[in-house]
Design a protein around this motif. Structure first.
Motif, PDB file in Angstrom:
ATOM      1  N   ALA A  42      -2.036  14.411   3.735  1.00  0.00           N
ATOM      2  CA  ALA A  42      -3.228  13.611   2.442  1.00  0.00           C
ATOM      3  C   ALA A  42      -2.295  12.200   1.957  1.00  0.00           C
ATOM      4  O   ALA A  42      -3.404  11.591   0.831  1.00  0.00           O
ATOM      5  CB  ALA A  42      -2.652  14.364   1.448  1.00  0.00           C
ATOM      6  N   PHE A  43      -1.993  11.601   2.620  1.00  0.00           N
ATOM      7  CA  PHE A  43      -0.789  10.507   2.086  1.00  0.00           C
ATOM      8  C   PHE A  43      -0.990   9.370   3.005  1.00  0.00           C
ATOM      9  O   PHE A  43      -1.400   8.460   2.630  1.00  0.00           O
ATOM     10  CB  PHE A  43       0.392  10.395   1.347  1.00  0.00           C
ATOM     11  N   ILE A  44      -0.042   9.822   3.944  1.00  0.00           N
ATOM     12  CA  ILE A  44       0.722   8.951   5.122  1.00  0.00           C
ATOM     13  C   ILE A  44      -0.535   8.453   5.555  1.00  0.00           C
ATOM     14  O   ILE A  44      -0.951   7.047   6.220  1.00  0.00           O
ATOM     15  CB  ILE A  44       1.782   9.371   5.793  1.00  0.00           C
ATOM     16  N   ARG A  45      -1.158   9.923   6.101  1.00  0.00           N
ATOM     17  CA  ARG A  45      -2.068   9.158   7.393  1.00  0.00           C
ATOM     18  C   ARG A  45      -3.442   8.387   7.021  1.00  0.00           C
ATOM     19  O   ARG A  45      -3.343   6.956   7.280  1.00  0.00           O
ATOM     20  CB  ARG A  45      -2.901  10.187   8.459  1.00  0.00           C
ATOM     21  N   PRO A  46      -4.129   9.219   5.413  1.00  0.00           N
ATOM     22  CA  PRO A  46      -5.358   7.524   4.559  1.00  0.00           C
ATOM     23  C   PRO A  46      -4.233   6.642   4.822  1.00  0.00           C
ATOM     24  O   PRO A  46      -5.521   5.648   4.614  1.00  0.00           O
ATOM     25  CB  PRO A  46      -5.281   9.061   3.687  1.00  0.00           C
ATOM     26  N   ALA A  47      -3.229   6.623   4.253  1.00  0.00           N
ATOM     27  CA  ALA A  47      -3.226   5.049   3.476  1.00  0.00           C
ATOM     28  C   ALA A  47      -2.681   4.515   4.851  1.00  0.00           C
ATOM     29  O   ALA A  47      -2.204   3.134   4.341  1.00  0.00           O
ATOM     30  CB  ALA A  47      -1.750   5.262   2.703  1.00  0.00           C
ATOM     31  N   GLY A  48      -2.565   5.028   6.020  1.00  0.00           N
ATOM     32  CA  GLY A  48      -2.103   3.726   6.845  1.00  0.00           C
ATOM     33  C   GLY A  48      -0.362   3.452   6.808  1.00  0.00           C
ATOM     34  O   GLY A  48       0.190   2.401   7.709  1.00  0.00           O
ATOM     35  N   LEU A  49      -0.035   4.755   6.715  1.00  0.00           N
ATOM     36  CA  LEU A  49       1.703   4.552   6.396  1.00  0.00           C
ATOM     37  C   LEU A  49       2.512   4.727   7.477  1.00  0.00           C
ATOM     38  O   LEU A  49       2.192   5.647   8.228  1.00  0.00           O
ATOM     39  CB  LEU A  49       2.203   4.766   4.706  1.00  0.00           C
ATOM     40  N   LEU A  50       3.166   4.469   7.130  1.00  0.00           N
ATOM     41  CA  LEU A  50       4.387   5.299   8.515  1.00  0.00           C
ATOM     42  C   LEU A  50       6.068   5.976   7.435  1.00  0.00           C
ATOM     43  O   LEU A  50       6.712   5.582   6.984  1.00  0.00           O
ATOM     44  CB  LEU A  50       5.067   4.027   9.255  1.00  0.00           C
ATOM     45  N   SER A  51       6.076   7.530   8.621  1.00  0.00           N
ATOM     46  CA  SER A  51       7.302   8.233   7.177  1.00  0.00           C
ATOM     47  C   SER A  51       8.342   7.672   7.927  1.00  0.00           C
ATOM     48  O   SER A  51       8.596   6.772   9.118  1.00  0.00           O
ATOM     49  CB  SER A  51       6.442   9.618   7.309  1.00  0.00           C
TER      50      SER A  51
END
Length: 299
Positions: A42-51
């Motif tokens: 819900a947050f990382i993939r839609p925003a294109g981030l890396l955890s």
């Protein structure tokens, strides 16, 4: 007051039961895995981030694979990356801790496969802030249940258990190194936001997980022998005693000093108050400590 003390004693006795401890750990890792998968989808993939940690590394491997026309399942990569580290750290950390940590990884991998969540925000900054807080909370849930989210948590807790010092800041620096690779290949803007995301999640962990913090107890009491006897019968820490005189009452007093782990404060204070209801206890944060110090195992 006595009835409340009886209730807390019963709660502590119940929590000492192995089956109860396992049940608490199971619920904690299940909730942690569910929350972690939610943050990723819900947050990382839609925003294109890396955890952070091995989860971020698994996502990075998948992103790199896409550049060459194929995909690597994030859930599968999570399991493959965690198993070797878990086996290496198993004896040095704790078998039960390792098993429940791996269970958290398997649950997270499963939820990533079967769950689908709608993103809450389209704004990148909101995704970074809320995602970072919730991701850090997912790690804290595992740690509170005497488990972890695997990967770098294994390494961090292995070193912390050996040295008695928190190394979450060093874990953050290791994650930044992974993000440098991510930024070089996929753009520095999203790498920068990912660093901010990981900084927030790391701060959440270091704020709420204090297993390796130490504090000093300064105890003023008229019943030094009784307090020390009760204390050393249940805890393995040393305690020193010096004579003192009450400034107001001019009575004979004793000043006791001991250094304990922060998670032991409530139980030890209650124990001392049961021995001497008029005791005065000052708690000081201990920045550095030199000498032998007993630490409980992760179990």
């Amino acid at each position: 007051m006595s009835s409340w003390n009886d209730v807390t004693k019963k709660v502590r006795e119940i929590r000492k039961n192995f089956v109860v401890r396992c049940a608490i750990s199971f619920v904690a890792v299940l909730a942690s895995a569910l929350l972690q998968s939610y943050v990723i989808l819900a947050f990382i993939r839609p925003a294109g981030l890396l955890s952070s940690g091995f989860t971020g590394l698994a996502i990075l491997i998948d992103r790199i694979a896409e550049l060459y026309g194929f995909t690597v399942s994030t859930s599968l990569a999570l399991v493959v990356l965690n198993l070797p580290v878990a086996l290496m750290c198993c004896r040095s950390i704790n078998v039960k801790f390792t098993v429940f940590s791996l269970l958290q990884v398997f649950f997270a991998s499963f939820f990533l496969k079967v769950c689908h969540y709608t993103p809450l925000f389209e704004n990148l900054t909101l995704n970074v802030i809320f995602g970072g807080v919730l991701y850090g909370l997912s790690v804290v849930l595992s740690l509170k249940g005497n488990a972890s989210t695997g990967g770098t948590d294994f390494i961090a807790l292995y070193v912390s258990n050996k040295t008695g010092k928190s190394i979450w800041n060093y874990v953050f620096m290791g994650n930044v190194c992974i993000l440098v690779i991510f930024g070089h290949m996929f753009g520095w803007e999203y790498a920068g936001y990912s660093i901010l995301f990981q900084f927030i999640s790391t701060k959440m962990i270091s704020t709420f997980h204090h297993r390796y913090d130490r504090v000093t107890l300064q105890i003023t009491t008229e019943k030094a022998e009784e307090v020390m006897k009760a204390y050393v019968s249940k805890y393995h820490h040393g305690i020193s005693c010096v004579d003192a005189i009450g400034g107001y009452s001019h009575k004979k007093m004793y000043l006791l000093h001991t250094v304990i782990s922060s998670y032991e404060i409530n139980d030890i204070v209650q124990l001392i108050q049961e021995v001497d209801e008029n005791v005065i206890i000052n708690v000081f944060k201990t920045e550095d400590f030199y000498g032998g110090f007993y630490r409980e195992s992760l179990d």
